[in-house]
Design a protein around this motif. Structure first.
Motif, mmCIF file in Angstrom:
data_model
loop_
_atom_site.group_PDB
_atom_site.id
_atom_site.type_symbol
_atom_site.label_atom_id
_atom_site.label_comp_id
_atom_site.label_asym_id
_atom_site.label_seq_id
_atom_site.Cartn_x
_atom_site.Cartn_y
_atom_site.Cartn_z
ATOM 1 N N TYR A 117 0.840 -1.199 0.000
ATOM 2 C CA TYR A 117 0.000 0.000 0.000
ATOM 3 C C TYR A 117 0.877 1.253 0.000
ATOM 4 O O TYR A 117 0.638 2.200 -0.771
ATOM 5 N N GLN B 214 1.158 4.310 -2.947
ATOM 6 C CA GLN B 214 1.001 5.750 -2.769
ATOM 7 C C GLN B 214 2.231 6.503 -3.278
ATOM 8 O O GLN B 214 2.108 7.542 -3.945
ATOM 9 N N GLN B 215 3.411 5.966 -2.989
ATOM 10 C CA GLN B 215 4.640 6.652 -3.373
ATOM 11 C C GLN B 215 4.836 6.660 -4.886
ATOM 12 O O GLN B 215 5.098 7.714 -5.481
ATOM 13 N N GLY C 261 2.089 8.734 -6.608
ATOM 14 C CA GLY C 261 2.280 10.143 -6.297
ATOM 15 C C GLY C 261 3.443 10.745 -7.049
ATOM 16 O O GLY C 261 3.355 11.862 -7.583
ATOM 17 N N GLY D 143 -3.537 10.056 -5.257
ATOM 18 C CA GLY D 143 -4.523 9.212 -4.585
ATOM 19 C C GLY D 143 -5.623 10.069 -3.990
ATOM 20 O O GLY D 143 -5.469 10.623 -2.907
ATOM 21 N N HIS E 151 -6.567 6.507 -7.950
ATOM 22 C CA HIS E 151 -5.524 7.479 -8.267
ATOM 23 C C HIS E 151 -5.821 8.071 -9.638
ATOM 24 O O HIS E 151 -6.231 7.353 -10.551
ATOM 25 N N ASP F 71 -2.336 10.606 6.268
ATOM 26 C CA ASP F 71 -1.629 9.539 5.563
ATOM 27 C C ASP F 71 -1.433 8.335 6.483
ATOM 28 O O ASP F 71 -1.495 7.187 6.032
#
Length: 384
Positions: A226, A230-231, A234, A240, A246, A368
């Protein structure tokens, strides 16, 4: 202005048929030898007319053909449904009309017909970008077919999204990171990225209970995937905006945001749910799960609903939080002033103290750190 208008008004149409039942799927989907497409078209048109009479004059922001596998629908059926929708409600200038599709070659060939009917967004169920995992997930397409179908979609529709599942059997964090980077290289503007969950009543659920579903990552491994999601997204500019979704700014799903922003939506088809505000009262609607039962009921009575329940204020507040806190922006508690009362504020302050939510006196959102444990946050807010 009634409260639902903050979220907008949408229409969900459920097509319940698939070529095969995926072992992880707990949606209302069925495999049959033959579908009388004209009968289903007539039922959809009848339901649109019925619900349109109750919601006359509302501006419709989105239509979503979900399933099942809606890309098994004849384009003529989709065209008839969209034509009926246009004749029933005024449409927003930026109306979003989405159709879910499986990326087999035969279905990809239908894309031009769907586009001509008025579909302007396709959501493709790709799920994995390697053949071994596609086979393990029970998918009927290969990676090559998925990539070919995606190229056709990108050349046909203005907006294309696709789904991937992570935390699969024997999947490493490094393998998921590489797969995600491959997806992002495909000029995609929207991705739905779901962690594999094992649901009771599915083939995977039965195997898991019997101890035969091996190689699933532990909680820490899934959490790492997960975080990588996100990384990587992003860094690529695909932000996201919701727990599992996303998008480039401006490419978010209008239809799904209606759910998350607690708007109104009509649900048509077997197993479809809806939320409708009528004369100041918000109702939950549901329909029979069995496809032929729903079809027969519409034909016999002119009404495909199995029930309609008036929602209490407490029910609405719970749904509002359950849906809205999935969004990165969170929710404005002004929509339900009772949520600004002392008991709720005390719970919110406790959650702020441990860094899992942020609150500015009106807007509440998960941080976050809090988003991966959203279910625990919701239990805290809704307890008692």
């Amino acid at each position: 202005m009634e409260d639902w208008e903050h979220g907008g008004f949408g229409l969900y149409i459920h097509w319940p048929f698939c070529q095969a039942k995926c072992p992880y799927c707990d949606f209302n989907s069925h495999v049959v030898a033959h579908v009388d497409q004209k009968a289903w078209e007539n039922a959809y048109l009848s339901e649109i007319e019925r619900i349109g009479a109750e919601t006359s004059g509302r501006v419709l922001r989105s239509v979503f053909f979900g399933g099942g596998t809606p890309s098994l629908m004849d384009p003529d059926v989709v065209d008839a449904v969209i034509s009926k929708v246009r004749a029933t409600w005024p449409l927003a200038n930026d109306v979003e009309i989405t159709l879910e599709a499986n990326p087999t070659s035969v279905e990809a060939g239908r894309f031009r017909g769907y586009h001509d009917a008025g579909v302007n967004r396709v959501s493709m169920g790709i799920q994995a970008l390697n053949d071994a995992d596609l086979k393990a997930l029970g998918r009927l397409h290969s990676t090559a077919e998925a990539l070919q179908a995606f190229d056709i979609a990108r050349n046909t529709f203005d907006r294309v999204s696709f789904d991937l599942i992570y935390a699969r059997q024997e999947q490493s964090v490094e393998a998921w990171q590489a797969e995600l980077k491959q997806a992002l290289s495909m000029a995609i503007d929207h991705l739905s990225l779901y962690q594999l969950t094992i649901e009771g009543g599915t083939a995977f659920g039965d195997r898991y209970t019997a101890g035969k579903l091996r190689g699933l990552p532990d909680d820490d491994g899934a959490a790492d995937m997960y975080a990588v999601t996100q990384q990587v997204c992003g860094d690529a500019g695909l932000l996201g905006y919701e727990v599992s979704n996303h998008a480039w700014p401006g490419s978010e799903s209008i239809h799904n945001k209606i759910y998350w922003q607690y708007g109104d939506y009509a649900g048509i088809g077997p197993g479809a749910h809806g939320r409708l505000t009528l004369d100041g009262q918000r109702f939950a609607t549901e329909t029979p799960l069995a496809p032929m039962r729903w079809l027969a009921q519409v034909s016999r009575t002119g009404n495909g609903e199995a029930g309609r329940m008036a929602l209490r204020d407490e029910d609405q507040m719970a749904e509002f939080l359950l849906m809205g806190l999935r969004l990165v922006d969170g929710v404005s508690l002004d929509r339900f002033p009772k949520l600004l009362s002392i008991p709720y504020i005390n719970k919110i302050n406790d959650l702020c103290d441990i860094g899992v939510v942020a609150f500015d006196g009106r807007q509440l959102r998960a941080t976050d750190e809090g988003r991966p444990i959203l279910n625990a946050i919701l239990r805290k807010l809704l307890e008692g």
